[in-house]
Scaffold this active site. Structure first.
Site, PDB file in Angstrom:
ATOM      1  N   ASP A 142       0.826  -1.204   0.000  1.00 56.13           N
ATOM      2  CA  ASP A 142       0.000   0.000   0.000  1.00 56.13           C
ATOM      3  C   ASP A 142       0.866   1.262   0.000  1.00 56.13           C
ATOM      4  OD1 ASP A 142      -2.309   1.507   0.089  1.00 56.13           O
ATOM      5  OD2 ASP A 142      -3.101   0.592   1.912  1.00 56.13           O
ATOM      6  N   ASP A 148     -10.658   2.070  -3.681  1.00 52.13           N
ATOM      7  CA  ASP A 148     -11.247   1.838  -2.353  1.00 52.13           C
ATOM      8  C   ASP A 148     -12.766   1.866  -2.428  1.00 52.13           C
ATOM      9  OD1 ASP A 148      -8.987   1.433  -0.944  1.00 52.13           O
ATOM     10  OD2 ASP A 148      -8.884   3.416  -0.029  1.00 52.13           O
TER      11      ASP A 148
HETATM   12  C1  DGJ Z   1      -5.824   2.050   1.882  1.00 50.72           C
HETATM   13  C2  DGJ Z   1      -6.210   0.865   1.052  1.00 50.72           C
HETATM   14  O1  DGJ Z   1      -6.650   1.265  -0.195  1.00 50.72           O
HETATM   15  C3  DGJ Z   1      -7.268   0.080   1.798  1.00 50.72           C
HETATM   16  O2  DGJ Z   1      -7.688  -1.009   1.026  1.00 50.72           O
HETATM   17  C4  DGJ Z   1      -6.695  -0.393   3.107  1.00 50.72           C
HETATM   18  O3  DGJ Z   1      -5.634  -1.282   2.876  1.00 50.72           O
HETATM   19  C5  DGJ Z   1      -6.204   0.813   3.914  1.00 50.72           C
HETATM   20  N1  DGJ Z   1      -5.304   1.624   3.135  1.00 50.72           N
HETATM   21  C6  DGJ Z   1      -5.516   0.356   5.168  1.00 50.72           C
HETATM   22  O4  DGJ Z   1      -4.961   1.388   5.863  1.00 50.72           O
END
Ligand code: DGJ
Length: 783
Positions: free
Chosen positions: A477, A547
């Site tokens: 991430d 997301d």
């Molecule tokens: C951002 C990501 O896009 C989410 O799927 C998740 O992993 C969060 N970060 C966790 O902090």
């Protein structure tokens, strides 16, 4: 094929369907001559030339020997500033004496049998692609620019890049170093870009190219969700299946720019590369600067053909060869189920249920390390939080393995919280200026990956994590954009190198890790799709698309993404309702149906599913598994543009046209809806097909008090019995199985059962409702 025709001083590059033709102009500048559908290699090239036959008013004449020639109205492959071309330059320099004039002319060329590899940057993997290298030289400043053109015949892709070499004895400051310049004559071209924001990535946006400059870019240090580094030039007449369009996609993950300029003569200039804003690079004698690659394609058969060229490119030449057609697991991710609030007991409860549903990979997301219970601390401290997971990652992974699933883990290695042990020890490792209080994004700072010691440290820490635990998947991430740009690693003249050097560091780290741990499936993520580009895909074969998991938002996001990227790299998850991102309720079946066109996952609290939801999800997963190859790697066509209509239809088809899955999505149920006929020109008109609707279920809630019209028994929609029934029983919607001849499907189309039109419901009515959808399996049969 690459051919040089000495008599006309022509370079002719041919792919399966296209020609890319250049000319060495009498002035020795390199001209763009033609890019479009294939023309014969022995064609009459003179008929392609557009040039002035007389002096053009108010232009700077390049050389008085030929007054009709000026750079400003020439079609060029390389443009710089100072000799009369007043459009945006591709490269721009500050020379040792402070001057800015450069003039690059053809010096030599060579054709290489293989595509050279420049280590350090992601690049198209096509060793056997013939490559033309044209050396352009500025005699006065002793600067060389090598222009590279690799030809991927079957994929209809030309890969371009430029390499700048300082052959002088002076330092040169590069202020702009784009990867490509292409000038084409305008034919009412429009520019289509894929723009957006967090949870609204890659929304299709078409604008007319009026006189002037259109620039889309990212100054965020990531390729960003504001604009994707992928653009299309199309005409007003281009459709999914017909008409001309050009595509350009940059193999890079940092700040970029894409420029489209229309000059007063209606010539269109297209450029792409590293963003010149806030970029400067001191090039010392004998040093070279390598720009990232750009992939170009042309289609005279509309957007689908263009997209498929990029899809083939990604599958065959961008992602690691180990992942070519390698089926990806159905995963469960605990993020939307628990956020930071979990412990081993809770995770194992989720895992047991996941296994029961048919899930193959259990992914532990953010919050397992340091003392991380929210997003204020611990990034950088990549050791397990024993309060949450007293037995550690190793034992947790084992328990999950014992259930019969693989285990995956989330990391965000490029970041550090000030509240972390790592930051206490190495505050100088974060990107920030000594005199400014650094601004935070999601409470975190970015580690300075332009420093070798930071890259080495991250390698060691992650390699240990991967070595000591049975990890089969890693979600990588990255959750903030760059600010406070300053690195103690550079002197004043070189601060402009920071972002590009950051990426050279990141790419080095990813190269090492992904090579040393080939059995880990890496998924890139940046707050969802904030870094969705060919650069990241070179290292990690899939990306978390967004997301936003709301089904309706998703079909827009996915549709925009399919234009430039294959479904085989797109992570799509089914989550709970109302959606956390838009507070919308969409049917569970639609959440699955749209997620199925890519890499399926589930991301909701599955321990609280009703019996109805459990049964439905089990059926979804087994349908997906049975058709996984087709859904992940089939040839994808979009039948219409959901940004412009109430519907969205797409189809994935096997190479031999014997099998396909059609998805149909409706946004809102409207009164008195028209008949649907889905024309499927991609199928084989000589075959006969059996079409079977996926067995889908609806929840009684859809009817509410109207249930008395649909069921033979009387039910109070506010009563206990209704509540029990809706959570327990699967109510099948219409069945639809048909045998249809290919020529009917190709020429007329597939006619599904009639949609609900407000006058009642029976087994012959397709009740879609708001956000309703269907999947149809289309299989060749022998009669
Ligand atoms: C951002 C990501 O896009 C989410 O799927 C998740 O992993 C969060 N970060 C966790 O902090």
């Amino acid at each position: 094929m690459i051919k040089y025709i000495e008599t006309n001083k022509i370079f002719h590059l041919q792919t399966k369907n296209n020609s890319y033709i250049m000319i060495i102009l009498p002035s020795n500048h390199l001209g763009s001559l033609y890019f479009g559908s294939k023309v014969d290699e022995n064609t009459d090239y003179e008929n392609l030339v557009l040039s002035n036959k007389i002096e053009v008013g108010s232009q700077v004449i390049y050389d008085s020997i030929d007054k009709s020639f000026n750079l400003n109205t020439s079609f060029l492959e390389l443009s710089t500033f100072g000799k009369g071309d007043f459009r945006e330059p591709m490269c721009h320099f500050r020379l040792n004496d402070g001057s800015r004039i450069t003039d690059f002319k053809y010096k030599s060329h060579k054709v290489l049998a293989r595509k050279p590899s420049f280590k350090g940057l992601p690049e198209v993997r096509a060793e056997n692609a013939e490559t033309l290298v044209i050396t352009m030289f500025d005699e006065v400043n002793k600067l060389t620019i090598n222009l590279y053109y690799s030809v991927l015949i079957d994929e209809d892709i030309i890969v371009r890049r430029a390499v700048i070499i300082n052959d002088s004895t002076n330092e040169v400051m590069i202020e702009k170093a784009l990867s490509m310049n292409l000038d084409i004559n305008n034919k009412d071209y429009c520019l289509t870009t894929f723009d957006g924001a967090w949870i609204k990535e890659r929304q299709l946006n078409t604008q007319t190219i009026n006189p002037g400059i259109i620039k889309i870019d990212s100054k965020k240090g990531v390729s960003s969700s504001d604009h994707n580094p992928f653009i299309i030039l199309n005409t007003t007449k281009t459709t999914e299946e017909t008409g001309d369009c050009y595509g350009f996609s940059l193999v890079y993950s940092g700040s970029f720019e894409a420029v489209v300029e229309r000059n007063p003569f209606s010539m269109i200039r297209v450029q792409m590369g590293i963003n010149s804003f806030d970029f400067f690079w001191q090039l010392n004698p004998n040093e070279e600067f390598i720009t990232p690659e750009v992939c170009l394609t042309f289609s005279n058969q509309g957007y689908n053909k263009l997209s498929q060229s990029f899809h083939n490119l990604i599958n065959k030449h961008i992602i690691k060869p180990d992942y070519l057609e390698k089926e990806r697991p159905v995963l469960f991710n605990n993020w939307e189920a628990t956020m930071f609030d979990f412990n081993q007991r809770k995770l194992l409860k989720l895992a047991k249920k996941a296994k029961n549903l048919g899930i193959e990979l259990f992914v532990l997301d953010d919050g397992w390390f340091g003392k991380r219970n929210d997003d204020n601390s611990s990034l950088g401290d990549w050791f397990v939080n024993k309060k949450k997971l007293p037995l550690g990652i190793n034992k947790l992974a084992q328990k999950i393995n014992n259930l019969g699933m693989d285990f995956g883990i989330w990391v965000e290695p490029e970041m550090v919280n000030q509240d972390s042990l790592l930051y206490q020890e190495h505050p100088d490792w974060a990107i920030k200026h000594p005199s400014f209080n650094p601004s935070l994004g999601r409470n975190q700072l970015i580690l300075d990956l332009s420093k070798q010691e930071v890259v080495d440290y991250l390698y060691d820490v992650l390699a240990k994590l991967f070595r000591e635990n049975n990890i089969k998947y890693c979600k990588w991430d990255m959750n903030r954009n760059f600010s406070d740009l300053y690195s103690s690693g550079f002197d004043a003249k070189n601060q402009g190198k920071l972002i590009h050097c950051y990426y050279l560091g990141l790419y080095k780290l990813l190269e090492r890790l992904t090579n040393d741990f080939p059995n880990i499936l890496f998924e890139s993520c940046a707050s969802g799709g904030n870094r969705f580009d060919l650069g990241m895909l070179y290292y990690m074969p899939q990306i978390w698309t967004s997301d936003n998991t709301d089904a309706h938002s998703r079909y827009l996001i996915q549709s925009g993404t399919y234009f430039g990227y294959s479904q085989s790299v797109m992570g799509n998850h089914v989550s709970d309702i109302p959606s956390a991102q838009v507070i919308r309720k969409t049917p569970l079946e639609t959440r699955f149906n749209i997620s199925a066109f890519g890499l399926l996952g589930y991301e909701l609290d599955i321990t609280h599913l009703t019996p109805y939801e459990t049964k439905v999800i089990k059926k979804q997963i087994s349908y997906y598994k049975a058709n996984r190859k087709l859904l992940q790697f089939g040839k994808l066509y979009q039948l219409n543009n959901p940004f412009k209509s109430n519907n969205f239809e797409l189809i994935v088809m096997s190479e031999d046209k014997s099998k396909a899955i059609l998805g149909t999505f409706q946004t809102l149920q409207e009164p008195s809806m028209a008949y649907d006929v889905y024309k499927l020109p991609m199928l084989d008109k000589n075959k006969t097909y059996k079409i079977t609707k996926r067995e889908q279920y609806f929840n009684l809630d859809m009817f509410g008090h109207l249930i008395k019209h649909a069921l033979p028994i009387k039910l109070n929609s506010k009563g206990l019995l209704f509540h029990l029934l809706k959570n327990r029983y699967l109510f099948k919607n219409e069945e639809d199985t048909q045998i249809v001849k290919g020529d009917v499907l190709v020429n007329n189309g597939f006619i599904p059962k009639q949609r609900f039109i407000g006058t009642g419901y029976n087994e012959n009515i397709r009740l879609m409702g708001d956000f309703g959808s269907r999947l149809y399996l289309i299989e060749e049969i022998e009669l």
